[in-house]
Design a protein around this motif. Structure first.
Motif, PDB file in Angstrom:
ATOM      1  N   VAL A  39      24.850 -30.692  13.495  1.00 41.90           N
ATOM      2  CA  VAL A  39      25.862 -30.101  14.385  1.00 41.90           C
ATOM      3  C   VAL A  39      26.294 -28.741  13.859  1.00 41.90           C
ATOM      4  CG1 VAL A  39      28.230 -30.335  15.213  1.00 41.90           C
ATOM      5  CG2 VAL A  39      26.688 -32.286  15.316  1.00 41.90           C
ATOM      6  N   THR A  40      26.504 -28.647  12.553  1.00 46.57           N
ATOM      7  CA  THR A  40      26.905 -27.372  11.951  1.00 46.57           C
ATOM      8  C   THR A  40      25.827 -26.315  12.130  1.00 46.57           C
ATOM      9  OG1 THR A  40      28.198 -28.561  10.293  1.00 46.57           O
ATOM     10  CG2 THR A  40      27.686 -26.267   9.838  1.00 46.57           C
ATOM     11  N   ALA A  41      24.564 -26.705  11.912  1.00 43.86           N
ATOM     12  CA  ALA A  41      23.461 -25.762  12.079  1.00 43.86           C
ATOM     13  C   ALA A  41      23.360 -25.291  13.521  1.00 43.86           C
ATOM     14  CB  ALA A  41      22.145 -26.409  11.638  1.00 43.86           C
ATOM     15  N   ALA A  42      23.524 -26.229  14.470  1.00 42.77           N
ATOM     16  CA  ALA A  42      23.434 -25.873  15.887  1.00 42.77           C
ATOM     17  C   ALA A  42      24.572 -24.938  16.291  1.00 42.77           C
ATOM     18  CB  ALA A  42      23.455 -27.139  16.744  1.00 42.77           C
ATOM     19  N   VAL A  43      25.794 -25.286  15.889  1.00 45.26           N
ATOM     20  CA  VAL A  43      26.949 -24.458  16.241  1.00 45.26           C
ATOM     21  C   VAL A  43      26.842 -23.077  15.614  1.00 45.26           C
ATOM     22  CG1 VAL A  43      29.442 -24.205  15.939  1.00 45.26           C
ATOM     23  CG2 VAL A  43      28.498 -26.404  16.638  1.00 45.26           C
ATOM     24  N   SER A  44      26.404 -23.027  14.350  1.00 43.50           N
ATOM     25  CA  SER A  44      26.251 -21.741  13.669  1.00 43.50           C
ATOM     26  C   SER A  44      25.197 -20.876  14.351  1.00 43.50           C
ATOM     27  CB  SER A  44      25.873 -21.975  12.207  1.00 43.50           C
ATOM     28  OG  SER A  44      25.648 -20.756  11.545  1.00 43.50           O
ATOM     29  N   ILE A  46      24.144 -21.120  17.526  1.00 40.71           N
ATOM     30  CA  ILE A  46      24.654 -20.720  18.841  1.00 40.71           C
ATOM     31  C   ILE A  46      25.698 -19.621  18.692  1.00 40.71           C
ATOM     32  CG2 ILE A  46      25.955 -21.509  20.860  1.00 40.71           C
ATOM     33  CD1 ILE A  46      24.669 -24.258  20.448  1.00 40.71           C
ATOM     34  N   ASP A  47      26.518 -19.738  17.663  1.00 36.47           N
ATOM     35  CA  ASP A  47      27.567 -18.744  17.419  1.00 36.47           C
ATOM     36  C   ASP A  47      26.960 -17.372  17.158  1.00 36.47           C
ATOM     37  OD1 ASP A  47      30.133 -17.925  17.244  1.00 36.47           O
ATOM     38  OD2 ASP A  47      30.497 -18.646  15.223  1.00 36.47           O
ATOM     39  N   LYS A  48      25.891 -17.323  16.350  1.00 37.40           N
ATOM     40  CA  LYS A  48      25.236 -16.055  16.045  1.00 37.40           C
ATOM     41  C   LYS A  48      24.597 -15.455  17.291  1.00 37.40           C
ATOM     42  CE  LYS A  48      24.242 -17.209  11.216  1.00 37.40           C
ATOM     43  NZ  LYS A  48      23.177 -17.562  10.238  1.00 37.40           N
ATOM     44  N   GLU A  49      23.909 -16.304  18.060  1.00 36.19           N
ATOM     45  CA  GLU A  49      23.267 -15.819  19.277  1.00 36.19           C
ATOM     46  C   GLU A  49      24.301 -15.342  20.297  1.00 36.19           C
ATOM     47  OE1 GLU A  49      20.035 -15.318  20.099  1.00 36.19           O
ATOM     48  OE2 GLU A  49      19.701 -15.703  17.981  1.00 36.19           O
ATOM     49  N   PHE A  50      25.423 -16.076  20.379  1.00 37.86           N
ATOM     50  CA  PHE A  50      26.473 -15.684  21.316  1.00 37.86           C
ATOM     51  C   PHE A  50      27.082 -14.354  20.919  1.00 37.86           C
ATOM     52  CE2 PHE A  50      30.916 -15.599  22.655  1.00 37.86           C
ATOM     53  CZ  PHE A  50      30.785 -15.830  24.018  1.00 37.86           C
ATOM     54  N   ALA A  51      27.337 -14.174  19.615  1.00 33.46           N
ATOM     55  CA  ALA A  51      27.910 -12.913  19.137  1.00 33.46           C
ATOM     56  C   ALA A  51      26.971 -11.752  19.432  1.00 33.46           C
ATOM     57  CB  ALA A  51      28.197 -13.004  17.640  1.00 33.46           C
ATOM     58  N   LYS A  52      25.671 -11.981  19.256  1.00 29.34           N
ATOM     59  CA  LYS A  52      24.696 -10.927  19.538  1.00 29.34           C
ATOM     60  C   LYS A  52      24.617 -10.642  21.035  1.00 29.34           C
ATOM     61  CE  LYS A  52      20.270 -11.758  19.018  1.00 29.34           C
ATOM     62  NZ  LYS A  52      18.945 -12.026  18.401  1.00 29.34           N
ATOM     63  N   SER A  53      24.676 -11.699  21.829  1.00 35.09           N
ATOM     64  CA  SER A  53      24.563 -11.536  23.277  1.00 35.09           C
ATOM     65  C   SER A  53      25.798 -10.861  23.867  1.00 35.09           C
ATOM     66  CB  SER A  53      24.350 -12.895  23.943  1.00 35.09           C
ATOM     67  OG  SER A  53      23.159 -13.496  23.510  1.00 35.09           O
ATOM     68  N   ILE A 373      16.190 -17.293  16.922  1.00 32.73           N
ATOM     69  CA  ILE A 373      17.120 -18.408  16.859  1.00 32.73           C
ATOM     70  C   ILE A 373      17.036 -19.010  15.465  1.00 32.73           C
ATOM     71  CG2 ILE A 373      17.725 -20.643  17.812  1.00 32.73           C
ATOM     72  CD1 ILE A 373      16.565 -19.780  20.443  1.00 32.73           C
ATOM     73  N   ASP A 374      18.083 -18.862  14.701  1.00 37.05           N
ATOM     74  CA  ASP A 374      18.069 -19.205  13.283  1.00 37.05           C
ATOM     75  C   ASP A 374      18.802 -20.517  13.053  1.00 37.05           C
ATOM     76  OD1 ASP A 374      17.698 -19.046  10.604  1.00 37.05           O
ATOM     77  OD2 ASP A 374      19.346 -17.653  10.247  1.00 37.05           O
ATOM     78  N   LEU A 375      18.035 -21.583  12.808  1.00 41.01           N
ATOM     79  CA  LEU A 375      18.617 -22.878  12.492  1.00 41.01           C
ATOM     80  C   LEU A 375      18.620 -23.036  10.974  1.00 41.01           C
ATOM     81  CD1 LEU A 375      16.967 -25.199  15.162  1.00 41.01           C
ATOM     82  CD2 LEU A 375      19.338 -24.450  15.088  1.00 41.01           C
ATOM     83  N   GLN A 376      19.783 -22.913  10.388  1.00 40.59           N
ATOM     84  CA  GLN A 376      19.890 -23.016   8.936  1.00 40.59           C
ATOM     85  C   GLN A 376      20.918 -24.056   8.551  1.00 40.59           C
ATOM     86  OE1 GLN A 376      20.645 -19.252   7.098  1.00 40.59           O
ATOM     87  NE2 GLN A 376      18.593 -18.477   7.466  1.00 40.59           N
TER      88      GLN A 376
END
Length: 416
Positions: A39-44, A46-53, A373-376
């Motif tokens: 969940v943390t990896a997914a939210v992180s 999505i958060d990065k992609e949203f900030a970029k978008s 899309i960075d899943l870390q």
């Protein structure tokens, strides 16, 4: 110190003889770590992609249209609102103190074709100054259309970054002509590829042209909005000012509701944060349930272990083992079970994220660069979760360990 390690060693040895039972008991902890990490990896991510978008929308932009940027609204009511008209923009330019630049923006989707290739692209009819207002991308090849081309209604366009790959196989599109709605247009500029998708569309799949050309040649059935630029510090004041000016421009009476919407990036940010909190909350709920169930499981297993080894406890006490020695032995066993579950969870999340990243990179998400899309795995959060698992093992094993430590050696030796 040697005595301490010896007691811990005895606890670990007992795990080897009952490894299957221990492994099944630790699955709850594995699920807990896996859930909170994924969940943390997914939210992180999505958060990065949203900030970029969201950069393409801009924190200094205001968008005036018929509909608000919201997932919950009365579609039919907003759909019947009067169209946004160009003359209303003149009111804003004349009376606004906070708006520094403005442009009409007309949107429409059409079929674009070049030789034997075709695709649906979003067309935007804008003013010449729109090139200076672009955020999140810029013209990297060619140029934006001029004031003169806008006045003369020239058939010139600037294309998004994905058009080069889709139509021209990576070659420069400058000077090429593509057909939009049956009309031929010359490409004079190319936007930098963003690899992101915004709530209002992908800039990689957009075609920008003079609004005069858009109105004359293509269609009258368009989706119109104003793009207004202001200072990020004045965004809220500017929104309220624009709302009042638009009410005057649309001749609304004081008791009438707004028949337009004044939007900005914060509308998407608020909704995204709510969604993110909901996802994180569900993940924490599942994690909490998994940890509680696992703690109960560890406690039950330890009580069974104490009962099965009661005679062994009596023998150890008869040979001089203290209550503390017995306590450490069984606490070590409980903590070891938790450690096994935690390590299994970390290994599972690492392999899952690796395979997910590989799978995502092989798909095309309509303008989003899948490889971006960075899943870390959040190492710090995973470490804290692992410590919680160890603490849970300590807590769940304390009562059974204390029970074992307080056994009377004579009664323990008599136990069958």
């Amino acid at each position: 110190m040697n005595k301490l390690f010896k007691n811990i060693s005895i606890g670990f040895e007992s795990i080897k003889s009952n490894f299957t039972r221990v492994f099944l008991t630790s699955i709850g902890l594995t699920i807990g770590i896996f859930t909170v990490s994924i969940v943390t990896a997914a939210v992180s991510s999505i958060d990065k992609e949203f900030a970029k978008s969201i950069q393409s929308i801009g924190n200094d932009k205001i968008y005036v249209g018929r509909m608000p940027w919201s997932f919950e609204f009365d579609w039919w009511n907003y759909r019947n609102r009067p169209e946004i008209k160009e003359e209303q923009l003149e009111y804003i330019n004349q009376y606004s103190e906070f708006i520094t630049q403005s442009s009409m923006k007309q949107n429409y989707w059409t079929r674009a074709s070049y030789e034997n290739k075709a695709s649906w692209l979003q067309m935007n009819g804008v003013y010449p100054n729109y090139g200076e207002m672009l955020t999140g991308t810029k013209v990297v090849n060619g140029r934006f259309f001029s004031e003169n081309e806008w006045k003369l209604q020239r058939r010139v366009i600037i294309v998004g970054g994905s058009v080069r790959e889709g139509f021209f196989e990576g070659k420069s599109p400058l000077g090429k002509k593509i057909r939009l709605g049956g009309v031929s247009f010359e490409i004079i500029g190319e936007l930098e590829k963003t690899g992101s998708f915004t709530p209002t569309g992908s800039l990689d799949q957009v075609i920008i042209m003079p609004s005069t050309t858009f109105q004359r040649i293509l269609t009258r059935w368009t989706w119109n909005e104003f793009v207004l630029q202001t200072s990020p510090n004045n965004i809220n004041k500017a929104k309220e000012e624009v709302r009042l000016i638009m009410r005057v421009a649309r001749k609304l009476k004081p008791e009438q509701e707004d028949n337009f919407a004044v939007n900005s990036a914060d509308a998407f940010t608020k909704q995204f944060n709510q969604m993110k909190i909901a996802i994180a909350g569900m993940g924490l709920l599942v994690t909490g349930i998994s940890l509680i169930v696992s703690g109960i499981g560890i406690m039950n297993v330890m009580f069974v272990s104490v009962r099965e080894r009661t005679k062994e406890i009596g023998l150890r006490k008869a040979m001089g083992a203290t209550n503390t020695d017995i306590l450490i032995q069984f606490l070590s066993e409980a903590i070891a079970i938790a450690i096994i579950g935690g390590i299994a969870g970390i290994m599972l999340i690492r392999s899952t994220l690796y395979f997910l990243g590989t799978a995502i990179a092989s798909f095309d998400f309509g303008g989003i660069e899948a490889s971006s899309i960075d899943l870390q795995m959040d190492l710090l959060l995973t470490f804290y979760t692992f410590l919680v698992c160890v603490f849970l093992g300590l807590l769940a094993g304390f009562v059974p360990a204390r029970t074992a430590a307080n056994l009377n050696p004579i009664d323990a030796l008599r136990h069958e």
